[in-house]
Design a protein around this motif. Structure first.
Motif, short mmCIF file in Angstrom:
data_model
loop_
_atom_site.label_atom_id
_atom_site.label_comp_id
_atom_site.label_asym_id
_atom_site.label_seq_id
_atom_site.Cartn_x
_atom_site.Cartn_y
_atom_site.Cartn_z
N LEU A 48 70.68 60.16 26.51
CA LEU A 48 71.19 58.79 26.54
C LEU A 48 70.40 57.91 25.58
O LEU A 48 69.17 57.93 25.57
N ASP A 49 71.10 57.15 24.78
CA ASP A 49 70.49 56.20 23.86
C ASP A 49 70.13 54.93 24.63
O ASP A 49 71.02 54.26 25.17
N PRO A 50 68.83 54.59 24.72
CA PRO A 50 68.45 53.39 25.48
C PRO A 50 69.16 52.13 25.00
O PRO A 50 69.47 51.24 25.81
N HIS A 51 69.45 52.05 23.70
CA HIS A 51 70.07 50.83 23.17
C HIS A 51 71.54 50.71 23.57
O HIS A 51 72.13 49.63 23.50
N ARG A 52 72.14 51.81 24.00
CA ARG A 52 73.53 51.78 24.47
C ARG A 52 73.64 51.94 25.98
O ARG A 52 74.74 51.84 26.53
N TRP A 53 72.54 52.17 26.62
CA TRP A 53 72.54 52.41 28.06
C TRP A 53 72.94 51.14 28.81
O TRP A 53 72.49 50.03 28.49
N ARG A 54 73.77 51.33 29.83
CA ARG A 54 74.15 50.25 30.73
C ARG A 54 74.12 50.77 32.17
O ARG A 54 74.50 51.92 32.44
N LEU A 55 73.68 49.93 33.06
CA LEU A 55 73.72 50.24 34.49
C LEU A 55 74.71 49.30 35.14
O LEU A 55 74.56 48.07 35.04
N SER A 56 75.71 49.86 35.77
CA SER A 56 76.73 49.03 36.43
C SER A 56 76.49 49.00 37.93
O SER A 56 76.16 50.02 38.54
N LEU A 57 76.67 47.82 38.52
CA LEU A 57 76.56 47.64 39.96
C LEU A 57 77.90 47.12 40.47
O LEU A 57 78.39 46.09 40.00
N GLY A 58 78.50 47.87 41.40
CA GLY A 58 79.80 47.47 41.92
C GLY A 58 79.93 47.80 43.39
O GLY A 58 78.94 47.91 44.11
N GLY A 59 81.15 47.99 43.83
CA GLY A 59 81.40 48.24 45.24
C GLY A 59 81.48 46.94 46.01
O GLY A 59 82.01 45.93 45.52
N ALA A 60 80.94 46.96 47.22
CA ALA A 60 81.05 45.81 48.12
C ALA A 60 79.99 44.76 47.80
O ALA A 60 79.03 44.55 48.55
N VAL A 61 80.19 44.10 46.66
CA VAL A 61 79.30 43.01 46.24
C VAL A 61 80.17 41.83 45.80
O VAL A 61 81.35 41.99 45.47
N GLU A 62 79.57 40.66 45.78
CA GLU A 62 80.31 39.45 45.42
C GLU A 62 80.63 39.39 43.93
O GLU A 62 81.70 38.93 43.53
N ALA A 63 79.68 39.83 43.10
CA ALA A 63 79.86 39.68 41.66
C ALA A 63 79.36 40.93 40.94
O ALA A 63 78.19 41.01 40.54
N PRO A 64 80.22 41.95 40.76
CA PRO A 64 79.80 43.15 40.03
C PRO A 64 79.35 42.79 38.61
O PRO A 64 79.89 41.86 38.00
N TYR A 65 78.36 43.50 38.11
CA TYR A 65 77.92 43.23 36.74
C TYR A 65 77.16 44.42 36.19
O TYR A 65 76.91 45.41 36.87
N GLU A 66 76.80 44.34 34.91
CA GLU A 66 76.07 45.39 34.21
C GLU A 66 74.77 44.85 33.66
O GLU A 66 74.63 43.65 33.41
N HIS A 180 62.72 63.76 32.51
CA HIS A 180 62.37 63.03 33.73
C HIS A 180 63.29 61.83 33.96
O HIS A 180 62.95 60.95 34.76
N GLY A 181 64.44 61.82 33.26
CA GLY A 181 65.47 60.84 33.60
C GLY A 181 65.66 59.69 32.65
O GLY A 181 66.32 58.71 33.01
N ALA A 182 65.12 59.76 31.44
CA ALA A 182 65.23 58.66 30.49
C ALA A 182 66.69 58.30 30.21
O ALA A 182 67.55 59.18 30.20
N PRO A 183 66.95 57.02 30.02
CA PRO A 183 65.96 55.94 29.92
C PRO A 183 65.55 55.32 31.25
O PRO A 183 64.51 54.68 31.35
N VAL A 184 66.39 55.49 32.29
CA VAL A 184 66.10 54.86 33.59
C VAL A 184 66.45 55.84 34.71
O VAL A 184 67.49 56.49 34.69
N ARG A 185 65.56 55.94 35.67
CA ARG A 185 65.81 56.72 36.88
C ARG A 185 65.50 55.88 38.10
O ARG A 185 64.78 54.86 38.02
#
Length: 348
Positions: A48-66, A180-185
């Motif tokens: 995974l390229d850190p500069h292109r990496w995105r973490l998305s948060l969704g599901g049962a939340v008020e405001a999903p975002y990345e 070991h999971g780069a860029p984020v674990r």
């Protein structure tokens, strides 16, 4: 260990996917060197390229975002020393041996993980009051139980939102290595390593318990003696003997410094006892850990008086009163193996 050159890589168990255990000399260190740290991989390592990496948060939340990598780094970094142990560590000691990787006792290490508490990310989204778990998704995927799946694992709400559960970007002060999971674990201190989803790309809040492959089919206690069936979670109390090593020859009449580590799932270690053969148990001296999730050092001086083959045993007890059993607790998938540590030595 002045003058000792540590191995640059762990000992390979399988090559495709790559799995490897920590070499013995690396386990003598308070923090296990990253280059020698054990590796657990199910489907192959994504790049995974850190500069292109995105973490998305969704599901049962008020405001999903990345969130992007640079944004995550800008949120600061909290560092916590954590024992990371594969749930199958020690499986080869079970009789009969369950299926799965035949780990010895070295699918474990202690590292200083740095990152941002996941709860800061979740708070931004606003968690629905009916949420019971968060499901975390890795970028790795493959076939399991006859279907194509991503690696996913859930954490109970209180564990996911604990201030010590991290979106980790660093390990022993350096950016995460790919294996070991780069860029984020994810790092959930006190939980078995399966919870620490690598190559993290997604998190979603759910209002019902997650039933994915790695939650209900794999990494579960099944037909377990003394443990209710269900997902593996908290690390069991455990110890290891780091010196002397297996097969060490000790001069008769010498005094041997016996050393090792002990740990439990975020519960302090209160006592370590050492036994020679079938003799009395002796209380070891404990060294303070570097944090609540790090391992505790212990030591004991042993007078090697009698020639012949001998076995040293060590068992730890934590603040909850849980003590390592003398025999391996068996279960059908070979998880949570925590019998007393042992090493055979020779006195001559």
């Amino acid at each position: 260990m002045a003058g000792t050159v540590l191995p640059l890589s762990p000992e390979t168990m399988t090559t495709d996917p790559y799995n490897a255990q920590t070499p013995p000399v690396a386990l003598t260190q308070p923090l296990t060197p990253v280059g020698a740290f054990f590796v657990r991989d199910h489907f192959g390592m994504p790049r995974l390229d850190p500069h292109r990496w995105r973490l998305s948060l969704g599901g049962a939340v008020e405001a999903p975002y990345e969130l992007g990598y640079d944004e995550l780094l800008a949120m600061g970094r909290r560092e916590i020393d954590v024992v990371l142990e594969c749930a199958g560590n020690g499986r080869s000691r079970m009789t009969p041996r369950p299926p799965g990787l035949p780990w010895g006792e070295r699918a474990v290490g202690c590292a200083r993980f740095g990152g941002v508490p996941f709860r800061e990310f979740a708070d931004r989204a606003g968690v629905d009051p009916d949420v019971v778990e968060f499901v975390f998704t890795g970028a790795d995927s493959g076939e399991a139980h006859g279907r194509q799946v991503a690696f996913e694992r859930s954490l109970a709400l209180d564990v996911a939102l604990h201030p010590d559960t991290l979106l980790a970007t660093h390990m022993n002060g350096e950016p995460l290595a790919p294996e070991h999971g780069a860029p984020v674990r994810l790092v959930a201190p006190g939980q078995y390593g399966v919870a620490d989803v690598k190559w993290l790309v997604g998190a979603r809040a759910v209002t019902r318990p997650f039933t994915g492959v790695f939650q209900t089919d794999e990494y579960v206690y099944v037909d377990s003696k003394g443990t209710p069936d269900g997902p593996v979670t908290t690390v069991r109390v455990k110890s290891m003997i780091t010196t002397p090593g297996p097969g060490t020859t000790v001069p008769r009449g010498s005094v041997v410094d016996v050393h090792g580590w002990a740990w439990s799932g975020g519960t302090p270690v209160r006592r370590v006892e050492v036994q020679l053969d079938d003799g009395d148990w002796h209380i070891a001296t404990l060294s303070p850990p570097t944090g609540p999730y790090a391992w505790t050092g212990w030591s004991l001086r042993w007078a090697a008086k009698h020639p012949g083959d001998h076995r040293l045993l060590a068992r730890a007890t934590d603040a909850d009163g849980d003590t390592q059993p003398l025999q391996t607790p068996w279960n059908a998938q070979g998880y949570g193996c925590n019998p007393a540590a042992s090493v055979d030595v020779v006195v001559r």
